[in-house]
Scaffold this active site. Structure first.
Site, PDB file in Angstrom:
ATOM      1  CE  LYS A 110     -53.622 -15.067 -34.236  1.00 52.37           C
ATOM      2  NZ  LYS A 110     -54.478 -14.218 -33.388  1.00 52.37           N
TER       3      LYS A 110
ATOM      4  CB  SER B   9     -57.780 -15.203  -6.695  1.00 47.20           C
ATOM      5  OG  SER B   9     -56.570 -15.888  -6.493  1.00 47.20           O
TER       6      SER B   9
END
Length: 335
Positions: free
Chosen positions: A176, A124
């Site tokens: 949100k 990664s």
């Protein structure tokens, strides 16, 4: 009675002597460690005054690190550094940490040869770091690849319902505070996260294609998040050679004219907290760092990548085995 009194006096004298020698031995050990640290620092300083190949070690979780960025700039500006070997042993880390390290190494590679030497693992963000160099070498059984991005979150809504706990939220918009840990995210929130993941993934794929000279579609076939042995990675075009540091040195000599006779000097990151410490403070810091490092190694040895209580914020580019992934479920978003 006289004999008992004399024995008591002798016992007290013996106890005082034992305490004295224990204190003396402790102080002697502190002085010895301080001298060793001072000698080590002077040795490194003297070594850096001659032409050499620098070894930069990148291990553990990769995060945004200003101290390491400064060290890389110092390597780039030091005329005595003729080449750099980046020694990698990392499962990855945050996407931003990998990107920052990638860009810093690309700037370094503009000034002098840089080789990646993969040890046990460089996946990664660890592999993202490797492709910033001019040449990648790994052991046959090294673990590398894991090209991809993910974000992970938990949902404890069922458990909270059982306990009779309810949550509510007042927000400025529907996205949100999404996702949260007490309810399933709406599709719009999942779409928003997927767009974020896709954008980061495309950036990663483009960097691999650019640095490895591969077509982006070819990269996508091997960029499904899987890991590869060093030998398989070589056959797939993800690394250049199988071997150890001697293989890296041979490439530097044959392709970049870096003499094999030059010594290799390890450059270490000096943390802000260590600068300006008196000798006793440095010894204390050294002991503290050693204990922390040992604890982290013990956690890694049991199959977990993160120690208790440590979380990675933001998107993460990290690879872990199944048991390590289970230990990470509680820590939030990952890449």
């Amino acid at each position: 009675m006289a004999l008992d009194a004399d024995a008591l006096v002798d016992r007290r004298r013996l106890r005082r002597k034992v305490v004295f020698w224990r204190v003396f031995a402790f102080l002697l050990a502190i002085v010895a460690i301080g001298g060793l640290l001072a000698w080590s620092g002077n040795f490194d300083s003297l070594s850096r005054r001659a032409d050499h190949v620098a070894r930069l070690q990148v291990s553990g979780l990769i995060v945004d690190d200003s101290d390491r960025a400064k060290l890389i700039r110092d390597l780039a500006d030091n005329a005595r550094v003729k080449a750099v070997i980046v020694e990698l042993n990392s499962p990855g880390g945050t996407t931003v940490g990998g990107e920052t390290l990638y860009l810093a190494l690309r700037e370094l590679a503009e000034k002098k040869p840089v080789v990646a030497q993969i040890g046990t693992l460089a996946a990664s963000a660890g592999y993202m770091t490797a492709i910033a160099t001019d040449h990648i070498v790994a052991r046959h059984t090294s673990i590398t690849g894991s090209i991809g991005v993910y974000i992970q979150y938990g949902n404890f809504g069922g458990l909270l319902d059982t306990l009779g706990v309810k949550f509510d939220v007042v927000r400025s918009g529907p996205l949100k505070a999404e996702p949260n840990f007490h309810s399933d995210p709406p599709q719009a929130a999942r779409d928003n996260l997927q767009a974020l993941i896709d954008d980061s993934y495309e950036w990663f794929v483009a960097r691999v294609a650019e640095r490895r000279g591969m077509d982006e579609e070819a990269v996508r076939t091997v960029a499904q998040g899987g890991v590869y042995s060093g030998d398989t990675a070589r056959r797939l075009g993800l690394i250049d050679a199988v071997g150890g540091e001697e293989t890296s040195r041979k490439w530097l000599e044959s392709e970049r004219g870096v003499a094999a006779s030059l010594p290799v000097v390890t450059w270490r990151v000096k943390r802000e907290s260590e600068r300006g410490l008196p000798l006793l403070g440095q010894v204390a810091h050294w002991f503290g760092t050693g204990v922390a490092s040992g604890a982290l190694q013990a956690v890694e040895a049991t199959g977990a990548i993160l120690p208790e209580g440590l979380a990675l914020d933001g998107l993460v580019s990290v690879w872990q085995a199944r048991n390590a992934a289970e230990s990470l479920d509680r820590t939030g978003g990952r890449e």
